[in-house]
Scaffold this motif. Structure first.
Motif, short mmCIF file in Angstrom:
data_model
loop_
_atom_site.label_atom_id
_atom_site.label_comp_id
_atom_site.label_asym_id
_atom_site.label_seq_id
_atom_site.Cartn_x
_atom_site.Cartn_y
_atom_site.Cartn_z
N UNK A 31 0.58 -1.09 0.09
CA UNK A 31 0.34 0.25 -0.13
C UNK A 31 1.01 1.34 -0.18
N UNK A 32 2.13 0.96 1.16
CA UNK A 32 2.93 2.17 1.16
C UNK A 32 4.01 2.08 -0.56
N UNK A 33 3.96 1.42 -1.37
CA UNK A 33 4.74 1.69 -2.55
C UNK A 33 3.47 2.51 -3.62
N UNK A 34 2.20 2.10 -3.48
CA UNK A 34 1.19 2.94 -4.91
C UNK A 34 1.10 1.02 -5.34
N UNK A 50 -10.92 -3.50 1.13
CA UNK A 50 -12.68 -3.21 0.32
C UNK A 50 -11.50 -5.12 -0.64
N UNK A 51 -12.66 -5.24 -0.71
CA UNK A 51 -12.22 -6.46 -2.01
C UNK A 51 -11.76 -5.74 -2.98
N UNK A 52 -11.70 -4.45 -2.95
CA UNK A 52 -11.37 -4.36 -4.65
C UNK A 52 -10.08 -3.56 -4.20
N UNK A 53 -9.74 -4.19 -2.83
CA UNK A 53 -8.20 -3.72 -2.50
C UNK A 53 -7.62 -5.39 -2.86
N UNK A 54 -7.86 -6.60 -2.42
CA UNK A 54 -8.37 -8.03 -2.75
C UNK A 54 -8.00 -8.06 -4.21
N UNK A 55 -8.53 -7.38 -4.97
CA UNK A 55 -8.04 -7.85 -6.25
C UNK A 55 -7.03 -6.93 -7.16
N UNK A 56 -7.03 -5.63 -6.51
CA UNK A 56 -5.15 -4.78 -6.25
C UNK A 56 -4.02 -5.46 -6.25
N UNK A 57 -4.94 -6.57 -5.30
CA UNK A 57 -3.70 -7.13 -4.59
C UNK A 57 -3.18 -8.58 -5.50
N UNK A 58 -3.71 -8.97 -5.82
CA UNK A 58 -4.59 -10.30 -6.82
C UNK A 58 -3.36 -10.61 -7.82
N UNK A 59 -4.17 -8.77 -8.99
CA UNK A 59 -3.59 -8.43 -10.67
C UNK A 59 -2.09 -8.23 -9.83
N UNK A 60 -1.07 -7.89 -8.24
CA UNK A 60 0.04 -7.14 -8.44
C UNK A 60 0.65 -9.03 -8.57
N UNK A 61 0.39 -9.76 -7.83
CA UNK A 61 1.20 -11.16 -7.18
C UNK A 61 1.04 -11.81 -8.74
N UNK A 62 -0.04 -11.36 -9.47
CA UNK A 62 -0.54 -12.12 -11.00
C UNK A 62 0.92 -11.64 -12.16
N UNK A 63 1.04 -10.32 -12.23
CA UNK A 63 1.83 -9.55 -13.00
C UNK A 63 3.36 -9.55 -12.89
N UNK A 72 6.01 -5.00 -12.67
CA UNK A 72 4.67 -5.30 -11.91
C UNK A 72 3.75 -4.19 -11.03
N UNK A 73 5.03 -3.61 -10.14
CA UNK A 73 4.89 -2.48 -9.38
C UNK A 73 4.97 -1.59 -10.42
N UNK A 74 5.08 -0.75 -11.40
CA UNK A 74 5.39 0.07 -12.16
C UNK A 74 3.97 0.36 -12.30
N UNK A 75 3.12 -1.11 -13.41
CA UNK A 75 2.52 -1.21 -13.69
C UNK A 75 0.71 -0.53 -12.75
N UNK A 76 1.13 -0.94 -11.26
CA UNK A 76 -0.33 -1.03 -10.39
C UNK A 76 0.16 0.82 -10.26
N UNK A 77 0.98 0.80 -9.84
CA UNK A 77 2.03 2.01 -9.75
C UNK A 77 0.62 3.32 -10.33
N UNK A 78 0.93 3.06 -11.39
CA UNK A 78 0.12 4.33 -12.36
C UNK A 78 -0.95 3.80 -12.53
N UNK A 79 -1.77 2.31 -12.52
CA UNK A 79 -2.92 2.70 -12.49
C UNK A 79 -3.87 3.50 -11.85
N UNK A 80 -2.81 2.92 -9.88
CA UNK A 80 -3.59 3.68 -8.85
C UNK A 80 -3.72 5.29 -8.82
N UNK A 81 -2.70 5.80 -9.88
CA UNK A 81 -2.64 6.99 -10.13
C UNK A 81 -3.76 7.60 -11.13
N UNK A 82 -4.17 6.51 -11.39
CA UNK A 82 -5.38 7.01 -13.01
C UNK A 82 -4.82 7.36 -13.94
N UNK A 83 -3.63 6.46 -13.90
CA UNK A 83 -3.10 7.29 -15.27
C UNK A 83 -3.16 5.52 -16.21
#
Length: 247
Positions: A31-34, A50-63, A72-83
Motif C-alpha cells: 500500500x505504501x508503495x502505491x 475492501x474487495x477492491x484491494x483484494x483484486x488489486x493485490x491479486x492483479x499484482x501477484x499475477x503480474x 509489475x509495481x510500475x504497472x499497478x502504481x500507474x493504474x492506482x494514480x489514474x494513469x
C-alpha cells in the motif's frame, strides 16, 4: 448494490494477507508503495481494506511472474494514480521484450543449425586469411571480433600469426550467423560465452530447451496477469462510476 458491497465489506490487513499467503507487513508495504490503493482508516487509525484491494493485490501477484517485480509495481502504481494508458504502455513494452527474447532464441537456434557438422571440423586450426575467405568476410572483421571477445585465437610463437583452433572456427561461424541476423557484437558475446562454457554446441541444447520453456512459462503468466489486471480495472471503473452516480 455493487457499490454498497464494495464499500460495506471491510477487510482487515490480516484478512487480505491470509487470503494471498502474505504477511500483514507485506500488505502494508504494498500500500505504501502505491501498488494497492490507499486504505481506509477506522476512528482509531487502523487500516481497513475492501474487495477492491483484494483484486488489486491479486492483479499484482499475477503480474510479478509475468513481468518481474519492478515492472509489475510500475504497472499497478500507474493504474492506482489514474494513469491507465501509461500502465498499458508498460505492459506493451514487456510483451515486446518477450518477443525480442523469442527472436533471440530463434536466432541462436538457427545459427547453431546453420553451423553444420563442418563448422568445427577440419584440420583443427586455421589462419586468419583462409578463415575469413571461408566466411566471406575481411580479416579485419575477424580482428574486430577478437577485440570483442567473440574469438580467441592463439599466436604462433615463431611467426606471431593468429591461429584459430577448432573451437575458434566454430565461434567464428556462430558469430557470423548471428551478425547476419542483425545482432550486435555486445549481444553476441554472452552467447558465445555460453557455448564455450557448455563445451560446445551440443551441450547447449539443454540450455536452449530450458530457455524456451521459461519463455513459454512467462508467456502463459502474461495471459494470467492480463486477466487479473483487466478484472481489477473493470472493478475500479465500476466503483468510480457508482460513486459518481451516488454523488
Amino acid at each position: 448494490m455493487g457499490r454498497n458491497l464494495q464499500s460495506s465489506r471491510r477487510l482487515r490487513p490480516v484478512d487480505l494477507a491470509r487470503g494471498h499467503g502474505l504477511s500483514t507487513q507485506a500488505v502494508r508495504n504494498y500500500e505504501e508503495a502505491g501498488i494497492l490503493p490507499a486504505a481506509g482508516r477506522t476512528p482509531h487509525g487502523h487500516r481497513t481494506y475492501t474487495p477492491l484491494h483484494a483484486k488489486a493485490l491479486g492483479a499484482f501477484l499475477a503480474l510479478v511472474p509475468a513481468h518481474g517485480h519492478r515492472t509489475a509495481s510500475s504497472i499497478m502504481q500507474a493504474v492506482n494514480r489514474g494513469a491507465v494508458d501509461e500502465a498499458l504502455r508498460i505492459v506493451d513494452e514487456s510483451h515486446a521484450q518477450l518477443l525480442d527474447d523469442r527472436r533471440t532464441l530463434q536466432a541462436v537456434e538457427s545459427a547453431l543449425r546453420d553451423l553444420g557438422p563442418a563448422a568445427g571440423s577440419g584440420p583443427g586450426s586455421a589462419f586468419i586469411g583462409p578463415l575469413a575467405r571461408k566466411l566471406g568476410i575481411r580479416p579485419a572483421t575477424l580482428r574486430t571480433w577478437e577485440r570483442a571477445g567473440l574469438v580467441s585465437p592463439r599466436r604462433d610463437p615463431r611467426t606471431g600469426y593468429r591461429v584459430y583452433a577448432e573451437a575458434d572456427v566454430r565461434d567464428a561461424h556462430l558469430a557470423h550467423q548471428l551478425r547476419r541476423g542483425g545482432y550486435l557484437l555486445e549481444q553476441i558475446a554472452p552467447l558465445i560465452a555460453q557455448v564455450r562454457a557448455a563445451g560446445g554446441t551440443e551441450p547447449l541444447e539443454a540450455a536452449l530447451c530450458d530457455w524456451r520453456r521459461r519463455l513459454s512459462v512467462r508467456g502463459r503468466a502474461m495471459l494470467t496477469g492480463a486477466a487479473e489486471l483487466d478484472a481489477y480495472l473493470s472493478a475500479s471503473t465500476a466503483g468510480t462510476a457508482s460513486a459518481g452516480r451516488g454523488a
